[in-house]
Design a protein around this motif. Structure first.
Motif, mmCIF file in Angstrom:
data_model
loop_
_atom_site.group_PDB
_atom_site.id
_atom_site.type_symbol
_atom_site.label_atom_id
_atom_site.label_comp_id
_atom_site.label_asym_id
_atom_site.label_seq_id
_atom_site.Cartn_x
_atom_site.Cartn_y
_atom_site.Cartn_z
ATOM 1 N N GLU A 60 3.491 7.426 0.890
ATOM 2 C CA GLU A 60 4.004 6.500 1.908
ATOM 3 C C GLU A 60 5.105 5.610 1.346
ATOM 4 N N THR A 61 5.030 5.242 0.073
ATOM 5 C CA THR A 61 6.146 4.521 -0.548
ATOM 6 C C THR A 61 7.413 5.346 -0.454
ATOM 7 N N SER A 68 9.802 4.810 2.332
ATOM 8 C CA SER A 68 10.662 3.620 2.303
ATOM 9 C C SER A 68 11.904 3.829 1.450
ATOM 10 N N ASN A 95 16.700 -0.661 5.802
ATOM 11 C CA ASN A 95 16.034 -1.951 5.681
ATOM 12 C C ASN A 95 17.097 -2.970 5.280
ATOM 13 N N HIS A 123 17.085 1.608 0.883
ATOM 14 C CA HIS A 123 15.746 1.310 1.391
ATOM 15 C C HIS A 123 15.750 1.488 2.909
ATOM 16 N N TYR A 124 14.669 2.067 3.417
ATOM 17 C CA TYR A 124 14.606 2.403 4.835
ATOM 18 C C TYR A 124 13.354 1.809 5.466
ATOM 19 N N ARG A 125 13.449 1.624 6.780
ATOM 20 C CA ARG A 125 12.278 1.199 7.543
ATOM 21 C C ARG A 125 11.910 2.292 8.534
ATOM 22 N N ILE A 180 8.677 -3.584 1.415
ATOM 23 C CA ILE A 180 8.678 -2.194 1.861
ATOM 24 C C ILE A 180 7.256 -1.737 2.170
ATOM 25 N N VAL A 181 7.165 -0.746 3.029
ATOM 26 C CA VAL A 181 5.892 -0.053 3.226
ATOM 27 C C VAL A 181 5.619 0.746 1.959
ATOM 28 N N ARG A 182 4.398 0.609 1.438
ATOM 29 C CA ARG A 182 4.091 1.280 0.172
ATOM 30 C C ARG A 182 2.591 1.519 0.047
ATOM 31 N N THR A 239 2.054 -2.778 4.732
ATOM 32 C CA THR A 239 3.297 -2.886 5.488
ATOM 33 C C THR A 239 3.689 -4.353 5.633
#
Length: 545
Positions: A213-214, A217, A312, A319-321, A433-435, A485
């Motif tokens: 999941e990281t 991001s 992001n 970095h992305y959302r 970040i989501v991680r 998140t």
């Protein structure tokens, strides 16, 4: 230590001479010193303790490798285009000086028109038969050149190396040893640092273990990356049309095949900054980020996860959302905890009394959800491998109370960046970040009902929030993952720190999970501090190995 390190390079690289019929030029003493130093004082101390090989160390690694019955053959692949000979030679030297000797280097020149680059490749190709060089008639882009290099490779595994970067002298040894010890391995990655324009080492990246999941991001893996060659063939190499983010797209596609991934907690790759590199000028190659969004959007579509993908904007580029479409409201319930010390009982009762929902969101007594916090939390539970999700908690002044917990050997988790302003991104942007992480906060967590059923509920021998810490480690042991998140924001008007939780429960937890805790949190590097919340370097040498 530095003298031994310099001696190693001088003896191995030598004067202009032939060693195993390979001509190797002599770097200057100034270069050798530059390779050995950091611009950061603390990192320099870390390097002196961990980052250098003596000649004796290097020889021992080679001797050890020669004793293996099955020695994997490694193919280092390097696309080349108009690279300055100084950097290119240093890149190639870093392969020629590997402690592990069973390798080839496949260099594909992508139509360079710089005569110095061409002359450098020609000279080195003549003097070292391990360097296999292919020159393309005209420039066709890094994806095409990379695929040509993969097609040339004859090794069991393929090692990716950019034409201006360096491998640590022991890099291929540790890759090969991992393959020997764990032959089912499909992908290997290592920690890395950065070479400044002056050649000094800094910007260390001590990465978490495999974190799918990281990865959504941004490409936290970077380099060193090693793939089983048959896996690359199955994936069809890198995809043309995604230049700049082809490595990101490749690992996203590979992740869908459930590969066996190993993380080497060693700095084995040195990523160079210079005027034309993305390491220095983030806006020099704008197309990279568009390609990253495309790669991520398509990955989510292949996984049947409806989502919007954007950069992001609160962070540096790359970095992305991901905004997953949340499930219907009827799919989840909320539980407001009381102050009674019966955490496990409260959660178990909420999940047992009503079976008409899939997810339970647990709140602390004084927690207030902000904006779309609840849909954001439960949206990540739609990923089959994710069992729990936790969010970001702030105090009334806007400072962080919780941006993820790290397990410590003493059984008391560390709340990273607690007390820092909300917009502090932290090391590797961990707060923003989501991680993946090992432990959600018991007062801010969404739990998948099916996971609760599979694990037999929370252990009611724990009365305090330690019941959820135990449940979290059982979750990881079951093969499920946990997500943080930052886009699920909460305000707490009162907050119990982990240090204030039940001492008897802490001891029970410590006794039950002592071996796991001593091995270290897989999502936190042993080279980072467990004493402070700022994720600074750990300079307590007794803990890091």
């Amino acid at each position: 230590m530095l003298t031994h390190f310099l001696t190693f390079w001088q003896q191995w690289l030598g004067k202009p001479s032939k060693k195993n019929n390979v001509l190797i030029d002599t770097p200057t003493e100034k270069d050798l010193k530059r390779w050995a130093y950091s611009e950061w004082v603390e990192y320099q101390a870390w390097l002196f303790h961990y980052g250098f090989l003596t000649l004796q160390d290097w020889q021992q690694l080679r001797h050890d490798a020669q004793s293996w019955l099955n020695r994997p053959f490694l193919s280092v692949i390097t696309p080349v285009f108009n690279m300055h000979p100084t950097y290119l030679r240093e890149c190639i030297y870093s392969v020629q000086t590997q402690a592990y000797p069973h390798w080839e280097m496949c260099l594909v020149d992508d139509g360079s028109d710089n005569p110095e680059t061409l002359a450098c490749l020609q000279q080195l190709g003549v003097t070292d038969p391990r360097l296999r060089i292919l020159r393309l008639p005209h420039n066709q882009g890094i994806c095409h050149a990379t695929n040509q290099a993969i097609a040339m490779a004859q090794g069991d595994y393929v090692v990716f190396l950019d034409h201006d970067d360096r491998l640590a002298p022991e890099a291929l040894y540790w890759v090969a040893k991992t393959i020997v010890d764990l032959p089912q391995t499909d992908i290997i990655y290592s920690d890395r640092d950065t070479l400044s324009p002056n050649g000094y080492r800094f910007l260390h990246l001590f990465k978490p273990d495999w974190s799918p999941e990281t990865l959504l991001s941004g490409n936290y893996l970077f380099h060193l990356m090693v793939y089983r060659r048959t896996l690359l063939k199955q994936l069809g190499g890198v995809r043309i049309g995604l230049e700049g983010s082809q490595d990101y797209d490749l690992i996203l596609r590979a992740a869908e095949l459930q590969p066996q991934v190993q993380h080497l907690r060693k700095v084995l790759y040195h990523w160079r900054q210079h005027g034309q590199s993305i390491a220095l000028a983030q806006n020099a190659k704008e197309y990279i980020y568009d390609a990253g969004i495309q790669a991520l959007q398509e990955a989510l579509e292949r996984r049947s996860l409806p989502a919007q993908v954007s950069e992001n904007k609160a962070l540096w580029r790359g970095h992305y959302r991901v905004q997953l479409r949340p499930p219907p409201l009827k799919n989840y319930r909320t539980l407001r905890l009381t102050t009674e010390p019966n955490y496990a009982q409260q959660v178990n009762q909420a999940l047992a009394l009503d079976n008409q929902f899939d997810f339970l969101v647990v709140f602390g007594p004084t927690l207030e959800a902000q904006d779309e916090a609840l849909p954001e939390l439960v949206s990540w539970l739609q990923i089959p491998e994710v069992g729990m999700v936790t969010g970001k908690v702030l105090d009334e002044q806007g400072n962080l109370l919780h941006a993820g917990l790290v397990q410590r050997p003493n059984g008391i988790p560390l709340a990273i960046y607690a007390g820092f302003p909300e917009h502090t991104p932290g090391y590797m942007a961990v707060t923003a970040i989501v991680r993946n992480l090992s432990t959600p906060h018991p007062a801010c967590v969404a739990i998948k009902r099916s996971l609760w059923q599979d694990l037999g509920g929370l252990d009611t021998r724990y009365e305090s929030p330690y019941a959820l810490l135990d449940f979290a480690l059982r979750t990881l042991h079951s093969g499920k993952r946990i997500v943080y998140t930052p886009f699920a924001r909460f305000i707490a008007h009162d907050w119990l720190l982990p240090e204030t939780w039940s001492a008897p429960d802490q001891q029970r937890f410590l006794n039950q999970w002592a071996t796991w805790l001593q091995q270290g949190d897989p999502y936190y590097s042993p080279y980072l501090t467990l004493e402070l919340a700022d994720m600074g370097l750990n300079l307590d040498w007794s803990r890091s190995e």
